[in-house]
Structures are given as structure tokens and as C-alpha cells.
Design a protein around this motif. Structure first.
Motif, PDB file in Angstrom:
ATOM      1  N   ALA A   1      15.380 -20.586   9.908  1.00 57.07           N
ATOM      2  CA  ALA A   1      14.867 -20.109  11.258  1.00 57.07           C
ATOM      3  C   ALA A   1      15.395 -18.782  11.919  1.00 57.07           C
ATOM      4  CB  ALA A   1      15.364 -21.383  12.418  1.00 57.07           C
ATOM      5  N   LEU A   2      16.411 -18.393  11.353  1.00 59.36           N
ATOM      6  CA  LEU A   2      16.772 -17.266  11.633  1.00 59.36           C
ATOM      7  C   LEU A   2      16.212 -16.062  11.268  1.00 59.36           C
ATOM      8  CD1 LEU A   2      20.739 -17.852  10.477  1.00 59.36           C
ATOM      9  CD2 LEU A   2      19.941 -17.745  12.787  1.00 59.36           C
ATOM     10  N   PRO A   3      16.299 -15.052  12.035  1.00 63.77           N
ATOM     11  CA  PRO A   3      15.341 -13.853  11.917  1.00 63.77           C
ATOM     12  C   PRO A   3      15.757 -12.945  10.709  1.00 63.77           C
ATOM     13  CG  PRO A   3      16.494 -13.456  14.031  1.00 63.77           C
ATOM     14  CD  PRO A   3      16.772 -14.841  13.488  1.00 63.77           C
ATOM     15  N   ARG A   4      17.202 -12.919  10.441  1.00 65.20           N
ATOM     16  CA  ARG A   4      17.814 -12.052   9.398  1.00 65.20           C
ATOM     17  C   ARG A   4      19.081 -12.657   8.998  1.00 65.20           C
ATOM     18  NH1 ARG A   4      15.912  -8.112   6.543  1.00 65.20           N
ATOM     19  NH2 ARG A   4      17.278  -6.462   5.955  1.00 65.20           N
ATOM     20  N   ILE A   5      19.423 -12.716   7.677  1.00 68.63           N
ATOM     21  CA  ILE A   5      20.470 -13.240   7.149  1.00 68.63           C
ATOM     22  C   ILE A   5      21.340 -12.267   6.273  1.00 68.63           C
ATOM     23  CG2 ILE A   5      19.860 -15.689   7.423  1.00 68.63           C
ATOM     24  CD1 ILE A   5      19.508 -15.617   4.282  1.00 68.63           C
ATOM     25  N   VAL A   6      22.500 -12.319   6.313  1.00 68.50           N
ATOM     26  CA  VAL A   6      23.285 -11.700   5.360  1.00 68.50           C
ATOM     27  C   VAL A   6      24.009 -12.455   4.281  1.00 68.50           C
ATOM     28  CG1 VAL A   6      23.616  -9.292   6.446  1.00 68.50           C
ATOM     29  CG2 VAL A   6      25.344 -11.118   6.756  1.00 68.50           C
ATOM     30  N   LEU A   7      23.836 -12.294   3.009  1.00 71.04           N
ATOM     31  CA  LEU A   7      24.629 -12.940   2.044  1.00 71.04           C
ATOM     32  C   LEU A   7      25.083 -12.114   0.920  1.00 71.04           C
ATOM     33  CD1 LEU A   7      21.921 -13.025  -0.085  1.00 71.04           C
ATOM     34  CD2 LEU A   7      21.367 -15.262   1.005  1.00 71.04           C
ATOM     35  N   ASN A   8      25.679 -12.774  -0.130  1.00 70.96           N
ATOM     36  CA  ASN A   8      26.343 -12.035  -1.082  1.00 70.96           C
ATOM     37  C   ASN A   8      25.335 -11.412  -1.946  1.00 70.96           C
ATOM     38  OD1 ASN A   8      28.175 -11.273  -3.625  1.00 70.96           O
ATOM     39  ND2 ASN A   8      29.489 -11.777  -2.142  1.00 70.96           N
ATOM     40  N   GLY A   9      25.863 -10.067  -2.208  1.00 72.12           N
ATOM     41  CA  GLY A   9      24.763  -9.118  -3.118  1.00 72.12           C
ATOM     42  C   GLY A   9      25.317  -9.052  -4.447  1.00 72.12           C
ATOM     43  N   GLY A  10      26.264  -9.852  -4.904  1.00 71.28           N
ATOM     44  CA  GLY A  10      26.595 -10.122  -6.223  1.00 71.28           C
ATOM     45  C   GLY A  10      27.876  -9.353  -6.638  1.00 71.28           C
ATOM     46  N   ARG A  11      28.713  -9.219  -5.625  1.00 67.26           N
ATOM     47  CA  ARG A  11      30.113  -8.565  -5.879  1.00 67.26           C
ATOM     48  C   ARG A  11      30.825  -8.797  -4.558  1.00 67.26           C
ATOM     49  NH1 ARG A  11      28.449  -3.190  -6.884  1.00 67.26           N
ATOM     50  NH2 ARG A  11      28.758  -3.800  -9.085  1.00 67.26           N
ATOM     51  N   ARG A  12      32.260  -9.002  -4.893  1.00 65.64           N
ATOM     52  CA  ARG A  12      33.145  -9.326  -3.837  1.00 65.64           C
ATOM     53  C   ARG A  12      33.409  -7.998  -2.806  1.00 65.64           C
ATOM     54  NH1 ARG A  12      38.537 -11.778  -7.187  1.00 65.64           N
ATOM     55  NH2 ARG A  12      37.629 -13.889  -7.246  1.00 65.64           N
ATOM     56  N   GLY A  13      33.136  -8.254  -1.612  1.00 63.28           N
ATOM     57  CA  GLY A  13      33.066  -7.321  -0.489  1.00 63.28           C
ATOM     58  C   GLY A  13      31.564  -6.288  -0.350  1.00 63.28           C
ATOM     59  N   TYR A  14      30.703  -7.314  -0.907  1.00 60.50           N
ATOM     60  CA  TYR A  14      29.326  -6.808  -0.762  1.00 60.50           C
ATOM     61  C   TYR A  14      28.181  -7.774  -0.270  1.00 60.50           C
ATOM     62  CZ  TYR A  14      25.067  -4.219  -2.276  1.00 60.50           C
ATOM     63  OH  TYR A  14      23.835  -3.637  -2.370  1.00 60.50           O
ATOM     64  N   LEU A  15      27.895  -7.500   0.789  1.00 57.08           N
ATOM     65  CA  LEU A  15      26.748  -8.369   1.202  1.00 57.08           C
ATOM     66  C   LEU A  15      25.339  -7.473   1.562  1.00 57.08           C
ATOM     67  CD1 LEU A  15      28.513 -10.192   4.393  1.00 57.08           C
ATOM     68  CD2 LEU A  15      28.268 -10.997   1.982  1.00 57.08           C
ATOM     69  N   VAL A  16      24.267  -8.292   1.306  1.00 58.41           N
ATOM     70  CA  VAL A  16      22.915  -7.732   1.607  1.00 58.41           C
ATOM     71  C   VAL A  16      22.144  -8.269   2.738  1.00 58.41           C
ATOM     72  CG1 VAL A  16      22.709  -6.740  -0.676  1.00 58.41           C
ATOM     73  CG2 VAL A  16      21.867  -9.036  -0.314  1.00 58.41           C
ATOM     74  N   GLY A  17      21.515  -7.830   3.711  1.00 58.50           N
ATOM     75  CA  GLY A  17      20.786  -8.273   4.524  1.00 58.50           C
ATOM     76  C   GLY A  17      19.216  -8.446   4.132  1.00 58.50           C
ATOM     77  N   ILE A  18      18.543  -9.725   4.511  1.00 58.60           N
ATOM     78  CA  ILE A  18      17.400  -9.742   3.977  1.00 58.60           C
ATOM     79  C   ILE A  18      16.637 -10.940   5.098  1.00 58.60           C
ATOM     80  CG2 ILE A  18      17.565  -9.620   1.438  1.00 58.60           C
ATOM     81  CD1 ILE A  18      17.753 -12.735   1.304  1.00 58.60           C
ATOM     82  N   ASP A  19      15.398 -11.125   4.884  1.00 58.91           N
ATOM     83  CA  ASP A  19      14.633 -12.153   5.536  1.00 58.91           C
ATOM     84  C   ASP A  19      14.841 -13.370   4.875  1.00 58.91           C
ATOM     85  OD1 ASP A  19      12.641 -14.182   6.021  1.00 58.91           O
ATOM     86  OD2 ASP A  19      11.097 -12.372   6.734  1.00 58.91           O
ATOM     87  N   PRO A  20      15.515 -14.662   5.663  1.00 63.03           N
ATOM     88  CA  PRO A  20      15.865 -15.640   5.054  1.00 63.03           C
ATOM     89  C   PRO A  20      14.923 -16.462   4.193  1.00 63.03           C
ATOM     90  CG  PRO A  20      15.509 -16.217   7.226  1.00 63.03           C
ATOM     91  CD  PRO A  20      15.441 -14.567   7.170  1.00 63.03           C
ATOM     92  N   GLN A  21      13.523 -16.252   4.433  1.00 57.59           N
ATOM     93  CA  GLN A  21      12.324 -16.644   3.717  1.00 57.59           C
ATOM     94  C   GLN A  21      12.230 -16.305   2.398  1.00 57.59           C
ATOM     95  OE1 GLN A  21      10.596 -19.232   4.924  1.00 57.59           O
ATOM     96  NE2 GLN A  21      11.719 -18.984   6.577  1.00 57.59           N
ATOM     97  N   VAL A  22      12.971 -15.336   1.949  1.00 62.20           N
ATOM     98  CA  VAL A  22      13.124 -14.614   0.473  1.00 62.20           C
ATOM     99  C   VAL A  22      13.784 -15.662  -0.162  1.00 62.20           C
ATOM    100  CG1 VAL A  22      14.273 -12.837  -0.876  1.00 62.20           C
ATOM    101  CG2 VAL A  22      13.115 -12.221   1.322  1.00 62.20           C
ATOM    102  N   VAL A  23      14.880 -16.499   0.115  1.00 62.78           N
ATOM    103  CA  VAL A  23      15.383 -17.512  -0.791  1.00 62.78           C
ATOM    104  C   VAL A  23      14.752 -18.487  -0.993  1.00 62.78           C
ATOM    105  CG1 VAL A  23      17.570 -16.770   0.102  1.00 62.78           C
ATOM    106  CG2 VAL A  23      16.496 -18.985   0.971  1.00 62.78           C
ATOM    107  N   VAL A  24      13.369 -18.884  -0.213  1.00 63.67           N
ATOM    108  CA  VAL A  24      12.352 -19.754  -0.582  1.00 63.67           C
ATOM    109  C   VAL A  24      11.235 -19.259  -1.572  1.00 63.67           C
ATOM    110  CG1 VAL A  24      10.612 -21.322   0.504  1.00 63.67           C
ATOM    111  CG2 VAL A  24      12.719 -20.995   1.564  1.00 63.67           C
ATOM    112  N   GLN A  25      11.004 -17.884  -1.466  1.00 70.83           N
ATOM    113  CA  GLN A  25      10.036 -17.238  -2.071  1.00 70.83           C
ATOM    114  C   GLN A  25      10.350 -16.952  -3.583  1.00 70.83           C
ATOM    115  OE1 GLN A  25       9.311 -13.950   0.405  1.00 70.83           O
ATOM    116  NE2 GLN A  25       8.270 -15.386   1.938  1.00 70.83           N
TER     117      GLN A  25
END
Length: 163
Positions: free
Chosen positions: A126-150
């Protein structure tokens, strides 16, 4: 104007790019055992929008990923009940590393070594945008949360507990 810091590509960002997913990069100074709360604080983000990727396993040792708000914990009983497992528990760090291909603290749900079912706390979607890990310690990426479903076929669950 400060130059935007660019982080070298990871399997996760390569997957996002290959699928045409727009994302923002958020590097920060990694702190051992700092977790999502630390990254949220350093980056000036609401910990509710910083999503942690947790590698867990069911009673038969089958791995799964859970995406959870940075300031919440997983009710393993509620999760097990919702996914039809007898029990669910966090993997030991070395086992989580083997399943995901990432180091604990740098686990992204994208481009994991093993394909695993992904579950996402429903309120994250339900959030407009989230940040989650981008594959490395100390590195997050911001995406639309629907991407995890798609991209990952993440299934919504309700298993959050306030920390």
C-alpha cells in the motif's frame, strides 16, 4: 552540487535494469547488526518504508523470503499458518548466504542464487515507494512496491509484529 554516488552493479540491479524497472540508489555507511533501523536513520527515511529481506525456512528446511517493514518483526506462527507450513524460522546466516547468494545484511530479494517463494507483508504493497536492499551491504534501492509482485510473484501475508 554534490556528485551523485553511483554503486557498481549487483545481480539485483542488473535484474531490475533488464526488466526496465526504474530505481533510485541509496548508499550508506553499513553498520554490522545495524539493520533496517540504522539505514533508515542514516538515510533520513521512515523505517516503515525501509523493507528488510529475511531468509527463512519451513519445517522441512525449504527456504523462503519474507519482505518486512524495517521497524516490524515477523510472527513466524502467523506466517506458517498463512503459507500452510507447520513452522517457519529464520535461517542461520551461513545457510541464508548459501540460499540467497548474498551476505546477510546485503540480501536482496532480486536475483537470488536459489529460486524461493517470496512473501510480502501486505501493508508494504500500500506504500507509494519502498527502499530495500540492492544486493550489497550498505546499499538500498528505491522502487514501487508493486515490482516485488510483478517480478518475484510475491504473495501478500499478514505477519507483522511491532518491534
Amino acid at each position: 552540487m554534490a556528485k551523485k554516488e553511483h554503486v557498481s552493479e549487483t545481480p539485483a540491479t542488473a535484474m531490475l535494469k533488464a526488466n526496465g524497472v526504474p530505481f533510485t540508489e541509496h548508499p550508506y555507511e553499513y553498520l554490522e547488526h545495524g539493520g533496517a533501523q540504522h539505514s533508515a536513520e542514516v538515510l533520513g527515511l521512515d523505517p516503515f518504508t525501509v523493507v528488510k529481506t529475511l531468509v527463512m525456512e519451513d519445517e522441512k528446511g525449504r527456504p523462503l523470503l519474507v519482505l518486512m517493514h524495517g521497524n516490524r518483526t515477523v510472527s513466524t506462527k502467523n506466517l506458517a499458518r498463512q503459507i500452510g507450513a507447520k513452522s517457519v524460522q529464520p535461517c542461520k546466516p551461513e545457510v541464508a548466504n548459501r540460499h540467497s547468494g548474498y551476505l546477510v545484511g546485503g540480501t536482496s530479494p532480486f536475483a537470488t542464487r536459489k529460486e524461493m517463494p517470496v512473501y510480502v507483508e501486505e501493508s508494504i504493497l500500500a506504500l507509494p515507494r519502498i527502499v530495500l536492499n540492492g544486493g550489497r551491504r550498505g546499499y538500498l534501492v528505491g522502487i514501487d512496491p508493486q515490482v516485488v509482485v510483478q517480478l518475484l510473484g510475491a504473495k501478500p501475508v499478514q505477519c507483522a509484529l511491532a518491534e
